[in-house]
Design an enzyme around this catalytic site. Sequence first.
Site, PDB file in Angstrom:
ATOM      1  N   ASP A  51      -3.301  -4.869   2.933  1.00 21.75           N
ATOM      2  CA  ASP A  51      -2.620  -4.259   1.790  1.00 21.75           C
ATOM      3  C   ASP A  51      -2.148  -5.383   0.886  1.00 21.75           C
ATOM      4  O   ASP A  51      -1.715  -6.430   1.357  1.00 21.75           O
ATOM      5  CB  ASP A  51      -1.476  -3.341   2.224  1.00 21.75           C
ATOM      6  CG  ASP A  51      -0.397  -4.035   3.023  1.00 21.75           C
ATOM      7  OD1 ASP A  51       0.597  -4.494   2.425  1.00 21.75           O
ATOM      8  OD2 ASP A  51      -0.535  -4.123   4.260  1.00 21.75           O
ATOM      9  N   GLU A 138      11.185   2.623   2.794  1.00 19.48           N
ATOM     10  CA  GLU A 138      11.834   1.641   3.657  1.00 19.48           C
ATOM     11  C   GLU A 138      13.126   1.165   3.012  1.00 19.48           C
ATOM     12  O   GLU A 138      13.328   1.329   1.804  1.00 19.48           O
ATOM     13  CB  GLU A 138      10.904   0.461   3.909  1.00 19.48           C
ATOM     14  CG  GLU A 138      10.452  -0.251   2.651  1.00 19.48           C
ATOM     15  CD  GLU A 138       9.519  -1.416   2.959  1.00 19.48           C
ATOM     16  OE1 GLU A 138       9.946  -2.322   3.710  1.00 19.48           O
ATOM     17  OE2 GLU A 138       8.383  -1.425   2.454  1.00 19.48           O
TER      18      GLU A 138
END
Length: 246
Positions: A51, A138
Amino acid sequence: MKTDKHKINKPMMITVSAFAVICITAAALLYFGIIQINHPPKDKYPIRGVDVSEYQGDIDWSVLSNQDIDFAFVKATEGSSYTDEYFSENWENASKTDLRIGAYHFFSLESSGKSQAEHFCDTVQSVSNMLPPVVDVEPYGTYKDITEKDVSELTDWLTVTEENYGVKPIIYTTSKWYSKLIKDSFPYYDIWIRSVYSTPNREVKWTFWQYSNRMRLDGYDGEEKYIDMNVFCGSEEEFAGYSKFK
C-alpha cells in the site's frame, strides 16, 4: 570486614551495559528494516501486495510491480476535501500493470461520513479488476477513542460508498480498534488488519494483513524509504475471484 562495593557491582554493570547495547542494536535493526518480525509463509499466503501514498513520492510502477507482488492499495483521499497529491498519477500508472489495485480513504473523525464518502467516490474512478474500496479507521492525533457518533458517521461512509461501487468496502484498522469498534458494530465487512509486531489476534477474521511497515523495495523515491507489505488470506484462485464488482 569492609567489602569493595565497586568490585561486587562491576560484573553486574557489565551485564547491564551489554544488555543495553543488545537492545539498542536490535531496535536499530528493526527500525531500518534489516530485521523483519513477521514472516508470513509463502506457501500459506502466496498473494502479496503493497500500500502506498504520497510518502513514497514518484513511483515507477513498471519496476515496483515486478517484485513478487500481486496487488497494491493506493491512498486516494482523507477527510471531506483532501486528495493525495500523487493519487491520479499512481492510479493511472498502476492500472497499466498486471497488479490488482484498490484505493483507500483515511477516515477523519472531524467531518461527516457522508461528505467523506462523496469526496472519495468523486475522486476514484473504477478500473478493470479493481479491489473493493477501503476505509482506514485508526487513532490519530488526540483521537484515541471511538464514540457512538463516530460509529454512525462510519456507517454513512460505508453505505454511500457501497451504493456507489456496488460492492462492500473493506475496513482497515488496528487490532485495538477492531476489538473496540469493528468486531461488534461492523461484523459483515472484510477486515484489513494492521499488525506489524506480531501475528494478528486470533479473534480477528481478516482478509488482508499488513505485516510490515519497514520493507524496502525498488521503484519509488519519496521521503519515506520504506513501504508497507501485506498478504491476502487465501489462494491464488480465491484472490482471482475475490469480490468482483457488480
